[in-house]
Scaffold this active site. Structure first.
Site, PDB file in Angstrom:
ATOM      1  N   LYS A  55     -29.584  -4.839 -51.857  1.00 12.73           N
ATOM      2  CA  LYS A  55     -30.097  -3.759 -51.020  1.00 12.73           C
ATOM      3  C   LYS A  55     -29.059  -2.641 -51.074  1.00 12.73           C
ATOM      4  CE  LYS A  55     -32.219  -1.699 -47.430  1.00 12.73           C
ATOM      5  NZ  LYS A  55     -32.275  -2.394 -46.125  1.00 12.73           N
ATOM      6  N   SER A  57     -28.389   1.900 -50.879  1.00 11.47           N
ATOM      7  CA  SER A  57     -28.914   3.183 -50.439  1.00 11.47           C
ATOM      8  C   SER A  57     -29.657   3.848 -51.591  1.00 11.47           C
ATOM      9  CB  SER A  57     -27.753   4.080 -49.992  1.00 11.47           C
ATOM     10  OG  SER A  57     -28.216   5.396 -49.776  1.00 11.47           O
ATOM     11  N   THR A 111     -28.011   7.544 -48.298  1.00 13.20           N
ATOM     12  CA  THR A 111     -29.143   8.448 -48.138  1.00 13.20           C
ATOM     13  C   THR A 111     -28.961   9.299 -46.898  1.00 13.20           C
ATOM     14  OG1 THR A 111     -30.510   6.714 -49.109  1.00 13.20           O
ATOM     15  CG2 THR A 111     -31.655   8.578 -48.133  1.00 13.20           C
ATOM     16  N   ALA A 112     -28.363   8.725 -45.851  1.00 16.64           N
ATOM     17  CA  ALA A 112     -28.105   9.495 -44.638  1.00 16.64           C
ATOM     18  C   ALA A 112     -27.278  10.736 -44.965  1.00 16.64           C
ATOM     19  CB  ALA A 112     -27.382   8.624 -43.612  1.00 16.64           C
ATOM     20  N   HIS A 155     -29.198   3.248 -38.414  1.00 18.69           N
ATOM     21  CA  HIS A 155     -29.511   1.944 -37.839  1.00 18.69           C
ATOM     22  C   HIS A 155     -29.858   2.052 -36.349  1.00 18.69           C
ATOM     23  CE1 HIS A 155     -28.359   0.465 -41.659  1.00 18.69           C
ATOM     24  NE2 HIS A 155     -27.060   0.371 -41.441  1.00 18.69           N
TER      25      HIS A 155
END
Length: 282
Positions: A55, A57, A111-112, A155
């Site tokens: 997993k 980004s 990505t943030a 989150h």
């Protein structure tokens, strides 16, 4: 069939999604060897070509597409679930006031951060100041204590930032959705291309089966989710899962792929990521 080596975060959405597979409950697929790591760590593992399934980004994907394939399930996309820019209660409510200020972010390959950079290019004339990378759970205390001027959070912070006396200056997901009409691509599931097309196809079905089992019997995931949720309140964990595990988790679909292409197209135009050959995404 050899068990695969997989890494994902201890966040409730990941442990919920992978509970069935991680416990050998998906027929025909061996129990994987699981490594828990925050997204910044899994991004690095992918860049070094370590492990079979990760997993990561979406912001990391352009750098690893040669060796890894994007799987159309298991990840995190959605609406109303974007990162937030937080400030102290007495800070100016105008985003332009971030000019030259110190901002804490969870990773520069997230990505943030990519969404934040796209937003700041228009919202903060003159540019930002120093960018400080710190673990996401340290960001809100740092903003509260005045160690940084603002923080980019992800989150479960969406549900808890008021507890730190902070306010939301801007919602990166809202900005993205307003500009594009597309869902927000946050976390991707990737697998080594060297596994071969047939194995990648069966792996996709394994992850989908794991998602569906979690939806069918969410109570069965509870102990696994909460044992890795870092002392999170169960109600917050439930909110987290409800927000980040959705139809896009089961299948990216046309809208999901459009969101991914749109993110890379805009980011590459600003020189934030390498240009992505879109044929590698499918």
């Amino acid at each position: 069939m050899t068990p695969l080596r997989i890494a994902y975060s201890p966040c409730p959405n990941d442990t919920f999604v992978f509970h069935a597979w991680a416990h050998g409950l998906v027929e025909g697929e061996p129990t994987p060897e699981v490594t828990f790591a925050d997204i910044d760590v899994t991004n690095g593992l992918a860049e070094r070509g370590e492990l079979d399934v990760l997993k990561i980004s979406y912001a990391q994907l352009p750098w690893v597409l040669d060796g890894y394939a994007l799987l159309p399930c298991g990840g995190a996309l959605g609406r109303g679930c974007g990162p937030l820019v937080l400030t102290g209660p007495d800070a100016p409510a105008d985003p332009a006031a971030l000019r030259g200020r110190t901002i804490a972010v969870p990773s520069e390959r997230s990505t943030a951060y990519l969404l934040f950079r796209l937003w700041a290019a228009e919202a903060v004339p003159g540019g930002l100041g120093e960018i400080v990378v710190m673990p996401f759970h340290e960001i809100m205390p740092a903003v509260r204590d005045g160690k940084v001027d603002a923080g980019l959070v992800i989150h479960e912070a969406r549900f808890t930032y008021q507890n730190f006396g902070l306010r939301c200056l801007a919602d990166m997901g809202e900005a993205w959705e307003t500009a594009t009409g597309l869902p927000i691509p946050l976390g991707a599931i990737i697998a080594k291309r060297s596994l071969g097309a047939e194995r990648l196809a069966s792996l996709t079905e394994t992850i989908r089966a794991s998602v569906r089992q979690a939806w069918a019997a969410p109570e069965a995931t509870r102990d696994y989710v909460m044992s890795h949720a870092q002392e999170m309140d169960p109600a917050v964990a439930d909110q987290h899962i409800a927000l980040y595990v959705n139809d896009f988790t089961e299948d990216l679909g046309e809208a999901g792929y459009a969101a991914v292409r749109g993110l890379f197209d805009r980011a590459a135009t600003q020189g934030l990521v390498p240009a992505v050959p879109f044929e590698l995404l499918s």
